[in-house]
Design an enzyme around this catalytic site. Structure first.
Site, PDB file in Angstrom:
ATOM      1  N   GLU A 183      55.740 -33.164  -5.413  1.00 48.08           N
ATOM      2  CA  GLU A 183      55.232 -32.535  -6.650  1.00 48.08           C
ATOM      3  C   GLU A 183      55.566 -31.057  -6.525  1.00 48.08           C
ATOM      4  OE1 GLU A 183      54.120 -34.037  -9.182  1.00 48.08           O
ATOM      5  OE2 GLU A 183      53.256 -35.930  -8.534  1.00 48.08           O
ATOM      6  N   GLY A 205      53.989 -28.293  -3.709  1.00 47.57           N
ATOM      7  CA  GLY A 205      54.278 -26.882  -3.461  1.00 47.57           C
ATOM      8  C   GLY A 205      55.542 -26.498  -4.201  1.00 47.57           C
ATOM      9  N   SER A 206      56.209 -25.483  -3.709  1.00 43.69           N
ATOM     10  CA  SER A 206      57.363 -24.952  -4.438  1.00 43.69           C
ATOM     11  C   SER A 206      58.593 -25.848  -4.284  1.00 43.69           C
ATOM     12  CB  SER A 206      57.679 -23.544  -3.944  1.00 43.69           C
ATOM     13  OG  SER A 206      58.066 -23.607  -2.595  1.00 43.69           O
ATOM     14  N   THR A 207      59.510 -25.712  -5.218  1.00 42.15           N
ATOM     15  CA  THR A 207      60.753 -26.488  -5.151  1.00 42.15           C
ATOM     16  C   THR A 207      61.555 -26.106  -3.901  1.00 42.15           C
ATOM     17  OG1 THR A 207      60.778 -26.762  -7.536  1.00 42.15           O
ATOM     18  CG2 THR A 207      62.891 -26.997  -6.422  1.00 42.15           C
ATOM     19  N   ALA A 208      61.547 -24.828  -3.539  1.00 43.05           N
ATOM     20  CA  ALA A 208      62.305 -24.386  -2.362  1.00 43.05           C
ATOM     21  C   ALA A 208      61.784 -25.088  -1.101  1.00 43.05           C
ATOM     22  CB  ALA A 208      62.203 -22.871  -2.213  1.00 43.05           C
ATOM     23  N   THR A 209      60.470 -25.149  -0.948  1.00 41.92           N
ATOM     24  CA  THR A 209      59.912 -25.824   0.235  1.00 41.92           C
ATOM     25  C   THR A 209      60.173 -27.324   0.156  1.00 41.92           C
ATOM     26  OG1 THR A 209      58.208 -24.123   0.377  1.00 41.92           O
ATOM     27  CG2 THR A 209      57.835 -26.125   1.639  1.00 41.92           C
ATOM     28  N   GLY A 210      60.109 -27.874  -1.043  1.00 47.11           N
ATOM     29  CA  GLY A 210      60.410 -29.307  -1.215  1.00 47.11           C
ATOM     30  C   GLY A 210      61.797 -29.636  -0.694  1.00 47.11           C
ATOM     31  N   CYS A 250      50.426 -25.660 -11.459  1.00 46.84           N
ATOM     32  CA  CYS A 250      51.785 -26.216 -11.514  1.00 46.84           C
ATOM     33  C   CYS A 250      52.139 -26.622 -12.926  1.00 46.84           C
ATOM     34  CB  CYS A 250      51.898 -27.409 -10.567  1.00 46.84           C
ATOM     35  SG  CYS A 250      50.633 -28.642 -10.821  1.00 46.84           S
TER      36      CYS A 250
END
Ligand code: NAD
Length: 476
Positions: free
Chosen positions: A250, A228-233, A284
Site C-alpha cells: 500500500e 509507506g512510500s512508493t520509493a520504500t516499496g 495516503c
C-alpha cells in the site's frame, strides 16, 4: 469455547512505562510542543531474529485453534483496545500530533477495534471450483506462517491493525516494525492487545530502517505487509526477491477529485474539506489535487475558504482542535517548499501559506492554492500535508486526462448531484477506489488497494483475508 480473560486498564503513563526499554533507546518528541513523550527501544537485527523465531514457534498452535477461536481472540483484543481507548488516543495524539477530536486520534483508536471486530466476523469457507459429477476441485486458504508488517507514521495504530488483524485471523503470527517516527503508538497498541492474545502471536520490533530492511529480506518471514512510500516499496520488492516473499504493498498516492458542474457546492463543501485535510492532509488516500469545472470554480474556492476558517488547528490534547501539526520536520519542509514553488509560479494562495515562525511545533497552516497549473510541483508531487491545489478545467475529458496523468492511482473521487453521470466519470479514472461525493472513506468490509505505482494486493473484506492465506487446491 468461551474464554474469560481479564482486560487490564492502563493510563497513558503506565503504557509508556510498560513499553520503555530497560536501557538504551531514544526519546520520542511531541511534534506540537517538542516535549518528550516517552522512550522507545532501538532493537538490533539479532533481536529481530529472536522475535521471528519466537513467532515461528508460536505459529503452529495458533493455526491449530481454527477460525472461530482466533476470531474470538480478535474480539477480545478489540475489547482490550476499547477499554484503553482514552489512554491510547492520548498517547497517539502526543506522539503523532493529531488532535483527539475530529477524524483524528479518538477516531483512529475506534477504527482499531472496529477493524478487529469486522475482520473477526467474516466467513471464509473453502470454495468449490469444480463439482460437475466428474471432477472436484476445492480452493482452501491455509496459513502462510509468519507475516512481517512495516508501517508509516501517519495512522500508526490503525494501519498496524489493518495489517495484523487479517494476518492473525488467517492463522499466521506477526512481527511488526513500526515507523521510527511513531513507535510508541504501535508498541502501546500491541501491549494492550497482548494482554489478551497468546504469547508471541503478535510482537513489535521497534528500530530504524535497518530493521525494515532485515525483515524484508528475512528467510523466516513468509509474507510482508507494507504501507509507506512508493520509493520504500520498490526497495522492499528488491530486498524480498531472494526469498520470493509474498507482498501486499500500500504505497503513496496523489488522489484526484473531480467536481462536476452540477455539484451542490454547499452540500459537499465540508466533505471536500475533510477529504483533503483529514489528519491534516497526512493521509495516503486523501484528496491531494482538486479539479473543479470553470462554472463552479469560484464558488467551490469560496466555500472551501469558509470551511477552512472554521477548523481550529493546534495542540492535539486541546479539545477544540481538529487539525494538528505535521508529524516531523522533513514533512513540514516538503509542504512549505511545495507551496513556495506554487506561489512563485504565480498561483494564488487563497488562505494559509505562511507558517508562524515564533510557534513551537511543526504547524503548517491550512492552505488552499488556486489558479495553479496542472504541471506545478504542488500538483504532481504528493504533498502529504495541509496544502490543497485547486485546478480549473473546462471539459470532462480534460479533467479525466489530468487525473490519470500521474504514475500513482490509490483513490479518487467525483462530486456531482447526478450519480449516474458521476459513475460514468468514475469508470474512466485509473485508481483502486473511486468515491462519489466523499473521499477516503475506507470501510473494513470493502476491499482497498492501489493501482499503478500505488501498490498491489488488497486489504479489508474477505478479499483482504485471502491475501493473508496460502491458496491450496485439493483436486480429486
Ligand atoms: P516510508 O516509506 O518512509 O516509511 C515506511 C516504513 O518503511 C517505516 O517503518 C520505515 O522505517 C520503513 N523503511 C524505510 N526504508 C525501508 C527499507 N529500505 N526496507 C524496509 N523498510 C523500510 O513512508 P512514511 O514516510 O512513513 O509514510 C508516508 C508514505 O506512506 C506516503 O507516501 C503515503 O502516501 C504512504 N501511505 C500509504 C498508505 C496506503 O494505504 N497506500 C497508507 C499510509 C501511508
Amino acid at each position: 469455547m468461551t474464554r474469560t480473560i481479564d482486560i487490564g486498564v492502563f493510563t497513558t503513563a503506565q503504557l509508556l512505562d510498560a513499553i520503555a526499554p530497560s536501557d538504551g533507546g531514544r526519546d520520542i518528541l511531541d511534534p506540537a510542543t517538542g516535549a518528550i513523550v516517552g522512550r522507545a527501544p532501538e532493537r538490533t537485527t539479532a533481536e529481530l531474529d529472536a522475535a521471528i523465531s519466537r513467532a515461528r514457534a508460536a505459529q503452529r498452535s495458533w493455526a491449530q485453534l481454527g477460525h472461530r477461536e482466533r476470531s474470538s481472540y480478535l474480539d477480545k483484543a478489540a475489547d482490550a483496545v476499547d477499554a484503553n481507548s482514552e489512554a491510547l488516543a492520548e498517547l497517539l495524539s502526543r506522539e503523532q500530533g493529531k488532535p483527539l477530536n475530529g477524524p483524528n486520534a479518538r477516531f483512529e483508536v475506534g477504527a482499531c477495534s472496529s477493524w478487529l471486530r469486522t475482520t473477526a466476523s467474516f466467513e471464509i469457507e473453502p470454495e468449490k471450483v469444480v463439482d460437475d459429477g466428474v471432477g472436484h476441485a476445492e480452493l482452501h486458504y491455509r496459513p502462510l506462517g509468519v507475516v512481517g508488517a512495516i508501517g508509516p507514521w501517519n495512522w500508526p495504530m490503525m494501519i498496524t491493525v489493518w495489517q495484523v488483524a487479517p494476518a492473525l485471523r488467517m492463522g499466521n503470527t506477526v512481527v511488526v516494525k513500526p515507523s521510527e517516527y511513531t513507535p510508541l503508538s504501535v508498541l502501546a497498541l500491541a501491549y494492550v492487545m497482548n494482554t489478551v492474545l497468546p504469547p508471541d502471536v503478535l510482537s513489535v520490533v521497534a528500530g530504524g530502517r535497518d530493521i525494515g530492511e532485515a525483515l524484508s529480506a528475512h528467510e523466516g518471514i513468509d509474507k510482508l505487509m507494507f504501507t509507506g512510500s512508493t520509493a520504500t516499496g520498490k526497495a522492499i520488492i528488491r530486498s524480498s526477491a531472494d526469498t520470493v516473499k509474498r507482498l501486499t504493498l500500500e504505497l503513496g498516492g496523489n488522489d484526484a477529485g473531480i467536481v462536476l458542474p452540477d455539484v451542490d457546492v454547499k452540500a459537499v463543501a465540508q466533505d471536500l474539506f475533510w477529504g483533503a485535510f483529514i489528519n491534516t492532509g497526512q493521509t495516503c488516500a486523501a484528496l491531494k489535487r482538486l479539479y473543479v469545472h470553470e462554472d463552479v470554480y469560484a464558488q467551490v474556492c469560496d466555500a472551501l475558504v469558509e470551511v477552512a476558517a472554521s477548523m481550529p488547528m493546534g495542540i492535539g490534547l486541546e479539545e477544540q482542535n481538529v487539525l494538528g501539526p505535521l508529524q516531523n520536520r522533513t514533512q513540514f519542509d516538503i509542504v512549505a517548499a511545495l507551496v513556495e514553488t506554487a506561489r512563485e509560479s504565480g498561483a494564488t494562495v487563497l488562505v494559509g501559506g505562511d507558517p508562524a515562525t515564533e510557534q513551537a511545533g511543526y504547524f503548517y497552516p491550512t492552505t488552499l492554492v488556486a489558479d495553479i497549473d496542472n504541471s506545478n510541483d504542488l500538483v504532481t508531487h504528493e504533498q502529504f500535508g495541509p496544502a490543497l491545489p485547486i485546478i480549473r478545467y473546462s471539459t470532462i475529458d480534460e479533467a479525466v486526462a489530468m487525473a490519470n496523468a500521474l504514475d500513482v492511482g490509490l483513490g479518487a473521487s467525483v462530486w456531482s448531484t447526478d450519480i449516474d453521470k458521476a459513475r460514468e466519470v468514475a469508470a474512466r479514472i485509473e485508481a483502486g477506489t473511486v468515491w462519489i461525493n466523499k473521499h477516503g472513506a475506507v470501510d473494513p468490509r470493502v476491499p482497498f488497494g492501489g493501482s499503478k505505482q500505488s501498490g498491489y494486493g488488497l486489504e479489508f473484506g474477505v478479499e483482504g483475508l485471502k491475501q493473508l492465506g496460502a491458496p491450496q487446491i485439493i483436486s480429486y
